[in-house]
Design a protein around this motif. Structure first.
Motif, PDB file in Angstrom:
ATOM      1  N   PRO A 191      21.309  32.548  26.718  1.00  0.00           N
ATOM      2  CA  PRO A 191      20.895  31.714  27.853  1.00  0.00           C
ATOM      3  C   PRO A 191      19.501  32.061  28.378  1.00  0.00           C
ATOM      4  O   PRO A 191      19.094  33.232  28.359  1.00  0.00           O
ATOM      5  CB  PRO A 191      21.963  32.017  28.915  1.00  0.00           C
ATOM      6  CG  PRO A 191      23.126  32.539  28.156  1.00  0.00           C
ATOM      7  CD  PRO A 191      22.578  33.220  26.940  1.00  0.00           C
ATOM      8  N   CYS A 211      30.722  37.739  32.395  1.00  0.00           N
ATOM      9  CA  CYS A 211      30.374  37.906  30.974  1.00  0.00           C
ATOM     10  C   CYS A 211      31.432  38.735  30.252  1.00  0.00           C
ATOM     11  O   CYS A 211      31.659  39.897  30.595  1.00  0.00           O
ATOM     12  CB  CYS A 211      29.008  38.589  30.855  1.00  0.00           C
ATOM     13  SG  CYS A 211      28.558  38.823  29.120  1.00  0.00           S
ATOM     14  N   THR A 213      31.370  40.121  27.414  1.00  0.00           N
ATOM     15  CA  THR A 213      30.886  41.213  26.554  1.00  0.00           C
ATOM     16  C   THR A 213      29.986  42.190  27.312  1.00  0.00           C
ATOM     17  O   THR A 213      29.304  43.009  26.703  1.00  0.00           O
ATOM     18  CB  THR A 213      30.091  40.646  25.362  1.00  0.00           C
ATOM     19  OG1 THR A 213      28.956  39.951  25.875  1.00  0.00           O
ATOM     20  CG2 THR A 213      30.928  39.694  24.528  1.00  0.00           C
ATOM     21  N   ILE A 216      25.476  41.134  30.686  1.00  0.00           N
ATOM     22  CA  ILE A 216      24.647  40.842  31.869  1.00  0.00           C
ATOM     23  C   ILE A 216      24.559  42.067  32.770  1.00  0.00           C
ATOM     24  O   ILE A 216      25.571  42.696  33.089  1.00  0.00           O
ATOM     25  CB  ILE A 216      25.244  39.647  32.648  1.00  0.00           C
ATOM     26  CG1 ILE A 216      25.291  38.405  31.743  1.00  0.00           C
ATOM     27  CG2 ILE A 216      24.460  39.371  33.920  1.00  0.00           C
ATOM     28  CD1 ILE A 216      25.917  37.185  32.396  1.00  0.00           C
ATOM     29  N   CYS A 232      25.231  39.326  23.430  1.00  0.00           N
ATOM     30  CA  CYS A 232      25.617  37.970  23.842  1.00  0.00           C
ATOM     31  C   CYS A 232      26.291  37.240  22.694  1.00  0.00           C
ATOM     32  O   CYS A 232      25.825  37.256  21.559  1.00  0.00           O
ATOM     33  CB  CYS A 232      24.375  37.204  24.292  1.00  0.00           C
ATOM     34  SG  CYS A 232      24.729  35.497  24.757  1.00  0.00           S
ATOM     35  N   MET A 233      27.418  36.579  22.994  1.00  0.00           N
ATOM     36  CA  MET A 233      28.080  35.768  21.959  1.00  0.00           C
ATOM     37  C   MET A 233      27.945  34.275  22.276  1.00  0.00           C
ATOM     38  O   MET A 233      28.682  33.461  21.754  1.00  0.00           O
ATOM     39  CB  MET A 233      29.540  36.169  21.810  1.00  0.00           C
ATOM     40  CG  MET A 233      30.399  35.944  23.024  1.00  0.00           C
ATOM     41  SD  MET A 233      32.110  36.308  22.597  1.00  0.00           S
ATOM     42  CE  MET A 233      32.931  35.811  24.093  1.00  0.00           C
ATOM     43  N   TYR A 234      27.016  33.929  23.146  1.00  0.00           N
ATOM     44  CA  TYR A 234      26.645  32.524  23.418  1.00  0.00           C
ATOM     45  C   TYR A 234      27.830  31.689  23.919  1.00  0.00           C
ATOM     46  O   TYR A 234      27.954  30.525  23.570  1.00  0.00           O
ATOM     47  CB  TYR A 234      26.029  31.862  22.171  1.00  0.00           C
ATOM     48  CG  TYR A 234      25.197  32.770  21.299  1.00  0.00           C
ATOM     49  CD1 TYR A 234      24.148  33.497  21.845  1.00  0.00           C
ATOM     50  CD2 TYR A 234      25.458  32.905  19.946  1.00  0.00           C
ATOM     51  CE1 TYR A 234      23.387  34.346  21.062  1.00  0.00           C
ATOM     52  CE2 TYR A 234      24.709  33.756  19.150  1.00  0.00           C
ATOM     53  CZ  TYR A 234      23.673  34.474  19.721  1.00  0.00           C
ATOM     54  OH  TYR A 234      22.929  35.320  18.932  1.00  0.00           O
ATOM     55  N   CYS A 235      28.700  32.310  24.713  1.00  0.00           N
ATOM     56  CA  CYS A 235      29.899  31.581  25.137  1.00  0.00           C
ATOM     57  C   CYS A 235      29.618  30.605  26.271  1.00  0.00           C
ATOM     58  O   CYS A 235      30.355  29.656  26.474  1.00  0.00           O
ATOM     59  CB  CYS A 235      30.988  32.561  25.556  1.00  0.00           C
ATOM     60  SG  CYS A 235      30.586  33.483  27.061  1.00  0.00           S
ATOM     61  N   GLY A 236      28.568  30.869  27.049  1.00  0.00           N
ATOM     62  CA  GLY A 236      28.243  29.955  28.149  1.00  0.00           C
ATOM     63  C   GLY A 236      29.048  30.201  29.406  1.00  0.00           C
ATOM     64  O   GLY A 236      28.922  29.461  30.382  1.00  0.00           O
ATOM     65  N   CYS A 238      28.605  32.405  31.608  1.00  0.00           N
ATOM     66  CA  CYS A 238      27.698  32.689  32.721  1.00  0.00           C
ATOM     67  C   CYS A 238      27.133  31.391  33.309  1.00  0.00           C
ATOM     68  O   CYS A 238      26.944  31.275  34.521  1.00  0.00           O
ATOM     69  CB  CYS A 238      26.579  33.619  32.275  1.00  0.00           C
ATOM     70  SG  CYS A 238      25.776  33.134  30.744  1.00  0.00           S
TER      71      CYS A 238
HETATM   72 FE1  SF4 Z   1      27.659  36.798  28.420  1.00  0.00          FE
HETATM   73 FE2  SF4 Z   1      28.523  34.543  27.309  1.00  0.00          FE
HETATM   74 FE3  SF4 Z   1      26.485  34.484  29.039  1.00  0.00          FE
HETATM   75 FE4  SF4 Z   1      26.138  35.539  26.617  1.00  0.00          FE
HETATM   76  S1  SF4 Z   1      26.577  33.409  27.103  1.00  0.00           S
HETATM   77  S2  SF4 Z   1      25.466  36.411  28.558  1.00  0.00           S
HETATM   78  S3  SF4 Z   1      28.169  36.476  26.264  1.00  0.00           S
HETATM   79  S4  SF4 Z   1      28.614  35.091  29.502  1.00  0.00           S
END
Ligand code: SF4
Ligand code: SF4
Length: 354
Positions: A191, A211, A213, A216, A232-236, A238
């Motif tokens: 992000p 988050c 993982t 943050i 980051c695993m790009y989960c979104g 956040c």
């Molecule tokens: Fe964490 Fe997911 Fe945001 Fe990456 S996208 S910073 S893993 S919450």
């Protein structure tokens, strides 16, 4: 005692049941498929409930709803229901009305099917229309795929049932984790943080905690946060908490395909879907690459599975190695489930026999 009434949530479902279901509640003995799209449920008392299952295009107009309600009034004493896969089920007690109802549905261009060894409608999430974190659309992609697989909805010629699902991000409020074939929208970039506005819009402790993982960390100097990219695993997740952490990326967001999930206990126990294709381009309005990939997987399974064998059962019989070989799909480092070990190894399982 009178039931409490609130303005939250749907009305109590029991108030809307057809009389035959109310009278035989908890007493249904068995059900059968009479022909594609037509079921009969038989109760201990001998009462019968006939169901005619019709496909819907999912995004529907008020005019369409009025038309199907008119059909329900004409044939079913006003009773129908929508399934979670967006099928419309007309509930009848008079068997002699079934064929006339099917003729009326066909005249409206509505297919009847989705039972037994078929591909019933695709369950999907909200997509670009409603949600804030989608990496792809839901209804549009599903329409394109189902248009191509249409013949498998109206017939029962597959080796077993095939359940397809779509989730437009990996938070997957759909059923992609346990479907024969799953279409999953994926973000692929960390992000982007809007440091200037973050402290005005977001609670930093909530954002940090969101988050999964622990990527943050607070940045007190900027009154903002930092993201450790390699975690980051790009989960979104956040972005769900904070609109100043932008995950949507028109260029890099993509579609992945997963296979071999199921929730039933028959033959082999439930299975999670596993990654088959890590990247397909997000290509609206008809997503030809995704449609082609899903169709090829359906046809490969249909041509090779034994009668009764679902996707997971077929793959586990022939082995995942053989599945990749037969499908011609490349096996890449993205297929190895070792997120927590990713920095030290590309291989965390001894089960793969390459
Ligand atoms: Fe964490 Fe997911 Fe945001 Fe990456 S996208 S910073 S893993 S919450
Ligand atoms: Fe929203 Fe993700 Fe659910 Fe799609 S799958 S509707 S983006 S939470």
């Amino acid at each position: 005692m009178a039931q409490a009434r609130t303005d939250i949530g749907p009305p109590l479902y029991k108030d809307m049941l057809p009389p035959v279901i109310k009278e035989n509640y908890g007493k249904w003995r068995y059900h059968e498929i009479l022909k594609p799209g037509v079921l009969v449920h038989v109760s201990e008392s001998g009462a019968k409930l006939y169901t005619v299952r019709a496909g819907s295009p999912r995004l529907i107009s008020i005019y369409f709803i009025r038309e199907i309600c008119d059909l329900a009034d004409k044939y079913c004493d006003g009773y129908l229901r929508f399934t979670s896969r967006h099928n419309i089920e007309f509930l009848l007690t008079d068997e002699s009305k079934i064929d006339a109802l099917i003729e009326d549905l066909k005249a409206m261009g509505i297919p009847v099917g989705g039972t037994g060894n078929s591909i019933t409608n695709i369950v999907h999430t909200q997509g670009w229309v409603h949600c804030h974190t989608p990496a792809t659309d839901a209804s549009g992609i599903v329409k394109a795929v189902m248009d191509e697989l249409f013949e498998y909805f109206t017939t029962m010629k597959l080796p077993a049932k095939m359940r397809i699902a779509l989730a437009c991000c990996l938070n997957m409020c759909g059923a992609v984790h346990c479907s024969d074939i799953a279409i999953l929208g994926i973000h692929r970039t960390v992000p982007r943080i809007d440091h200037e506005n973050l402290h005005k819009l977001c609670e930093i402790p909530t954002l940090t905690a969101s988050c999964p993982t622990a990527a943050i960390r607070p940045n007190p100097k900027l009154k903002s946060i930092d993201i450790k990219a390699e975690r980051c695993m790009y989960c979104g997740n956040c972005y769900t908490m904070c609109p100043s952490v932008h995950i949507i990326d028109a260029k890099n967001d993509a579609v992945s395909i997963w296979v071999g999930g199921k929730i039933s206990n028959s033959r082999i126990g439930p299975r999670f879907s596993r990654l088959a294709i890590p990247f397909l381009p997000n290509n609206p309005p008809r997503w030809p690459e995704v449609v082609d990939a899903v169709k090829k997987l359906v046809e490969l399974w249909a041509a090779n599975a034994q009668p009764g064998e679902r996707m997971a059962e077929w793959i586990e019989r022939i082995s995942w190695e053989k599945f990749f070989e037969l499908s011609g799909l490349p096996f890449t480092d993205k297929h190895i489930d070792d997120f927590t070990l990713a920095q030290t190894t590309f291989r965390s399982t001894t089960q793969f026999k390459w």
